[in-house]
Design an enzyme around this catalytic site. Structure first.
Site, PDB file in Angstrom:
ATOM      1  N   TYR A   1       0.905  -1.239  -0.261  1.00  0.00           N
ATOM      2  CA  TYR A   1       0.049   0.069  -0.011  1.00  0.00           C
ATOM      3  C   TYR A   1       0.754   1.130  -0.031  1.00  0.00           C
ATOM      4  O   TYR A   1       1.923   1.285   0.798  1.00  0.00           O
ATOM      5  CB  TYR A   1      -0.847   0.180   1.108  1.00  0.00           C
ATOM      6  CG  TYR A   1      -2.203  -0.177   0.819  1.00  0.00           C
ATOM      7  CD1 TYR A   1      -3.221   0.885   0.144  1.00  0.00           C
ATOM      8  CD2 TYR A   1      -3.028  -1.207   1.191  1.00  0.00           C
ATOM      9  CE1 TYR A   1      -4.462   0.744  -0.277  1.00  0.00           C
ATOM     10  CE2 TYR A   1      -4.456  -1.635   0.807  1.00  0.00           C
ATOM     11  CZ  TYR A   1      -5.098  -0.504   0.172  1.00  0.00           C
ATOM     12  OH  TYR A   1      -6.432  -0.776  -0.395  1.00  0.00           O
TER      13      TYR A   1
ATOM     14  N   GLU B   1      -0.753   4.721  -0.659  1.00  0.00           N
ATOM     15  CA  GLU B   1      -1.326   5.786  -1.019  1.00  0.00           C
ATOM     16  C   GLU B   1      -0.834   7.237  -0.963  1.00  0.00           C
ATOM     17  O   GLU B   1      -0.032   7.398  -0.051  1.00  0.00           O
ATOM     18  CB  GLU B   1      -2.812   6.023   0.041  1.00  0.00           C
ATOM     19  CG  GLU B   1      -3.849   5.093  -0.299  1.00  0.00           C
ATOM     20  CD  GLU B   1      -4.974   4.883   0.615  1.00  0.00           C
ATOM     21  OE1 GLU B   1      -5.148   5.753   1.562  1.00  0.00           O
ATOM     22  OE2 GLU B   1      -6.222   4.397   0.296  1.00  0.00           O
TER      23      GLU B   1
ATOM     24  N   ASP C   1      -6.461  12.544 -26.191  1.00  0.00           N
ATOM     25  CA  ASP C   1      -6.300  10.929 -25.577  1.00  0.00           C
ATOM     26  C   ASP C   1      -5.548  10.136 -26.727  1.00  0.00           C
ATOM     27  O   ASP C   1      -6.065   9.867 -27.846  1.00  0.00           O
ATOM     28  CB  ASP C   1      -7.689  10.411 -25.359  1.00  0.00           C
ATOM     29  CG  ASP C   1      -7.703   9.105 -25.033  1.00  0.00           C
ATOM     30  OD1 ASP C   1      -6.766   8.479 -25.007  1.00  0.00           O
ATOM     31  OD2 ASP C   1      -8.873   8.640 -24.522  1.00  0.00           O
TER      32      ASP C   1
ATOM     33  N   THR D   1      -3.379   4.926 -22.458  1.00  0.00           N
ATOM     34  CA  THR D   1      -3.352   3.527 -21.865  1.00  0.00           C
ATOM     35  C   THR D   1      -1.850   3.061 -22.175  1.00  0.00           C
ATOM     36  O   THR D   1      -1.226   3.740 -23.114  1.00  0.00           O
ATOM     37  CB  THR D   1      -4.206   2.539 -22.485  1.00  0.00           C
ATOM     38  OG1 THR D   1      -4.246   2.512 -23.868  1.00  0.00           O
ATOM     39  CG2 THR D   1      -5.620   2.807 -22.193  1.00  0.00           C
TER      40      THR D   1
ATOM     41  N   LYS E   1      -1.661  -0.715 -25.237  1.00  0.00           N
ATOM     42  CA  LYS E   1      -2.056  -0.899 -26.777  1.00  0.00           C
ATOM     43  C   LYS E   1      -0.642  -0.861 -27.661  1.00  0.00           C
ATOM     44  O   LYS E   1       0.048  -1.848 -27.494  1.00  0.00           O
ATOM     45  CB  LYS E   1      -2.997   0.147 -27.308  1.00  0.00           C
ATOM     46  CG  LYS E   1      -4.465   0.032 -26.286  1.00  0.00           C
ATOM     47  CD  LYS E   1      -5.351   1.115 -26.651  1.00  0.00           C
ATOM     48  CE  LYS E   1      -6.732   0.993 -26.050  1.00  0.00           C
ATOM     49  NZ  LYS E   1      -6.892   1.528 -24.873  1.00  0.00           N
TER      50      LYS E   1
ATOM     51  N   ARG F   1      -1.560  -3.415 -18.542  1.00  0.00           N
ATOM     52  CA  ARG F   1      -2.840  -2.675 -18.551  1.00  0.00           C
ATOM     53  C   ARG F   1      -2.645  -1.313 -17.514  1.00  0.00           C
ATOM     54  O   ARG F   1      -2.347  -1.673 -16.251  1.00  0.00           O
ATOM     55  CB  ARG F   1      -4.067  -3.521 -18.139  1.00  0.00           C
ATOM     56  CG  ARG F   1      -4.236  -4.570 -18.962  1.00  0.00           C
ATOM     57  CD  ARG F   1      -5.886  -5.126 -18.788  1.00  0.00           C
ATOM     58  NE  ARG F   1      -6.610  -4.239 -19.590  1.00  0.00           N
ATOM     59  CZ  ARG F   1      -6.971  -4.348 -20.902  1.00  0.00           C
ATOM     60  NH1 ARG F   1      -6.319  -5.755 -21.445  1.00  0.00           N
ATOM     61  NH2 ARG F   1      -7.841  -3.774 -21.488  1.00  0.00           N
TER      62      ARG F   1
HETATM   63  C1  PLP Z   1      -9.130   6.222 -27.037  1.00  0.00           C
HETATM   64  C2  PLP Z   1      -9.250   5.563 -25.688  1.00  0.00           C
HETATM   65  N1  PLP Z   1      -9.178   6.112 -24.682  1.00  0.00           N
HETATM   66  C3  PLP Z   1      -9.339   5.388 -23.432  1.00  0.00           C
HETATM   67  C4  PLP Z   1      -9.490   3.969 -23.457  1.00  0.00           C
HETATM   68  C5  PLP Z   1     -10.009   3.282 -22.105  1.00  0.00           C
HETATM   69  O1  PLP Z   1      -9.035   2.376 -21.697  1.00  0.00           O
HETATM   70  P1  PLP Z   1      -9.198   1.551 -20.578  1.00  0.00           P
HETATM   71  O2  PLP Z   1      -9.866   0.185 -21.395  1.00  0.00           O
HETATM   72  O3  PLP Z   1      -7.944   1.072 -20.075  1.00  0.00           O
HETATM   73  O4  PLP Z   1     -10.192   1.982 -19.527  1.00  0.00           O
HETATM   74  C6  PLP Z   1      -9.634   3.479 -24.743  1.00  0.00           C
HETATM   75  C7  PLP Z   1      -9.831   1.864 -24.650  1.00  0.00           C
HETATM   76  O5  PLP Z   1      -9.986   1.267 -25.528  1.00  0.00           O
HETATM   77  C8  PLP Z   1      -9.319   4.255 -25.917  1.00  0.00           C
HETATM   78  O6  PLP Z   1      -9.407   3.347 -27.127  1.00  0.00           O
END
Ligand code: PLP
Length: 413
Positions: free
Chosen positions: A67, A69, A220, A246, A249, A255
C-alpha cells in the site's frame, strides 16, 4: 523476445500455469487455454498487444501487495507524501517510472503514473480542469471516439455537457466543423484522440482552435501512444494542456493509464487521481509501466512501431485492391476500418465467423452507422499484436485473403 512468442515456444510462462494449477487447478487450466488461444490465433484487435516477459514479471512481483496511497515526496510541489510507512523503494520506483515516461515522450510535462486504466485517466484528467456541467467538444463513439469521450452510457456523457464534431463524407475529421462548433459553443475543453480513427490527427490545428476560443486542449493518445513515442505520428506534447494514454495498446505494456499535463496543472491532476478517483496505487503495475518505458527507449521499439505502420498500410491496401470499402480509403497508423454497410451480414457476423477460423478482431461502428453497436456495419483491424509476433507485410496480405474467403462465404448465404 517477441518473435519467440508463438506456439512453438512452450517455455513461455508455463511454470506459472503449473504453480497456479497446484492451488486452483481450474483457474490454471483456464489461463492455459487462453494462453494457447492467444498463441494460435491471428490477433487483429487494434487495442491489444503482447507484452514482454519482463513486463509480466514486474506485473506479478511483490509490489502487488504494497500500500502506498499518496505520492513520492519530491515529485510534486502540492500533493506531497504517502499515507503508509515502508514506501522508500516504492517512492524510488514511482519517481523512476515518471522520469522514464517523460524521457519516452521527450517532455517536461508533469506525469501521473497511477491511473488504473485509460478510462480512469480520462475521468481524472477531466476532473482536474472541469466542473460538472462544463461543455466538452469531442469525437463521438460512432465516428471513432471512445466511450469516455462523451457517450451517454458513460460517466462522461452524464457529468458533462457533451457536443461532438463530425467526420466528412470520406471519414476524415472535419476541422471546419471543429472550428464552427468551438466558436458557437465556447467549450471549456476540446478533446482529440480516438479508438477507431485511421488517420493522422492534426494536433497543431486543434490547439490553434482551442486557443482561439479560450478552451483547454486535451488529447487521448491511448491508441497511438507507441507511434507518437517512436515518431510515427505527430506528438501532442507542446500543443495539448493534458494528454492521457493507456499503456497496453501500441505501447505494449501492462494494462493501465497515464496522465501528462502542463506543470501548472500538476497539483490538480494529482488530486484528481488520488484521493478523488482512486485509493492505493497498483505499484506492481507502476513497476511494469516502468519496464515498458525502458523498452520504449530501446532503439528496437522504433523499428517495431515503424513496422506496425508499414504492415497496416500493406494490409489495408490489399483489401482495397480486392475491392473492399475502407473508411477514409486508407490508413496512416496501426488500424483501419472495413466498411461492410453494403452487405446483408453485420460486423458481428463477420467477427463470429472469423472466430471460428482462428482470426480475432472486433466489430465496430462506421460513420453514419445504421445498425446497433452490438451488430455494427464494420470491423476494426489492427496490426500491433501480430507485428509483435514477427508478422511482416506478406503475412498480413495472406491474412487479408483468408478474411476475403470468409466474407465471400457470408455474402453468398
Ligand atoms: C482512445 C481510448 N481512450 C481510453 C480508453 C480506455 O482504456 P481502458 O480500457 O484502459 O479503460 C480506450 C480503450 O480502448 C481508448 O481506445
Amino acid at each position: 523476445m517477441f518473435d519467440k512468442f508463438n506456439n512453438d515456444d512452450s517455455s513461455y510462462n508455463v511454470d506459472n500455469f503449473e504453480l497456479i494449477k497446484k492451488t486452483a487447478p481450474e483457474v490454471g487450466k483456464m489461463i492455459e487455454k487462453e494462453y494457447n488461444r492467444q498463441c494460435n490465433n491471428v490477433e487483429l484487435i487494434a487495442s491489444e498487444n503482447y507484452c514482454s516477459e519482463a513486463v509480466l514479471a514486474a506485473n506479478g512481483s511483490c509490489l502487488c501487495w504494497k500500500y502506498a496511497e499518496g505520492y513520492p515526496y519530491e515529485r510534486t510541489s502540492g500533493n506531497k507524501g504517502r499515507y503508509y510507512g515502508g514506501t522508500e523503494f516504492i517512492d524510488e520506483m514511482e519517481e523512476y517510472c515518471c522520469d522514464k515516461w517523460r524521457e519516452v515522450f521527450n517532455t517536461d510535462y508533469h506525469v501521473n503514473v497511477q491511473p488504473h486504466s485509460g478510462s480512469q485517466a480520462n475521468f481524472s484528467a477531466y476532473k482536474s480542469i472541469l466542473k460538472t456541467g462544463d461543455t466538452i467538444l469531442s469525437m463521438s463513439l460512432n465516428n471513432g471516439g471512445h466511450l469516455t469521450h462523451g457517450s451517454s452510457v458513460n460517466f462522461s456523457g452524464n457529468l458533462y455537457d457533451m457536443h461532438f464534431y463530425e467526420v466528412d463524407d470520406n471519414g476524415f475529421i472535419d476541422m471546419e466543423d471543429v472550428r464552427r462548433k468551438a466558436e458557437e459553443l465556447k467549450p471549456k475543453l476540446i478533446l482529440a484522440g480516438a479508438s477507431a480513427y485511421s488517420r493522422t490527427i492534426d494536433f497543431p490545428k486543434f490547439a490553434e482552435i482551442a486557443k482561439s476560443v479560450g478552451a483547454y486542449f486535451m488529447v487521448d493518445i491511448a491508441h497511438i501512444a507507441g507511434l507518437v513515442a517512436a515518431g510515427e505520428h505527430i506528438s501532442p506534447f507542446g500543443y495539448a494542456d493534458l494528454i492521457t494514454t493507456t499503456t497496453h495498446k501500441t505501447l505494449r505494456g501492462p494494462r493501465g493509464g497515464l496522465i501528462f499535463g502542463r506543470q501548472e496543472l500538476a497539483k490538480k491532476i494529482d488530486s484528481a487521481v488520488f484521493p478523488y478517483a482512486q485509493g492505493g496505487p497498483l505499484e506492481h503495475i507502476i513497476a511494469a509501466k516502468a519496464v515498458c518505458a525502458v523498452e520504449a527507449l530501446d532503439p528496437s521499439f522504433k523499428v517495431y512501431q515503424h513496422q506496425v505502420v508499414v504492415n497496416c498500410k500493406a494490409f489495408c491496401k490489399e483489401f482495397i485492391d480486392m475491392g473492399y470499402n475502407v473508411i477514409t480509403g486508407g490508413t496512416d497508423n496501426h488500424l483501419f476500418l472495413l466498411d461492410l454497410s453494403e452487405y446483408e451480414f453485420t460486423g458481428q457476423d463477420l467477427q463470429n465467423k472469423l472466430d471460428e477460423v482462428g482470426i480475432t478482431l472486433n466489430k465496430n461502428s462506421v460513420p453514419n452507422e445504421k445498425r446497433s453497436p452490438m451488430k455494427t456495419s464494420g470491423v476494426r483491424i489492427g496490426t500491433a499484436p501480430m507485428t509483435s509476433r514477427g508478422y511482416m507485410e506478406e503475412d498480413f496480405i495472406e491474412v487479408a485473403h483468408r478474411i476475403d474467403v470468409v466474407i465471400k462465404e457470408l455474402a453468398s448465404k
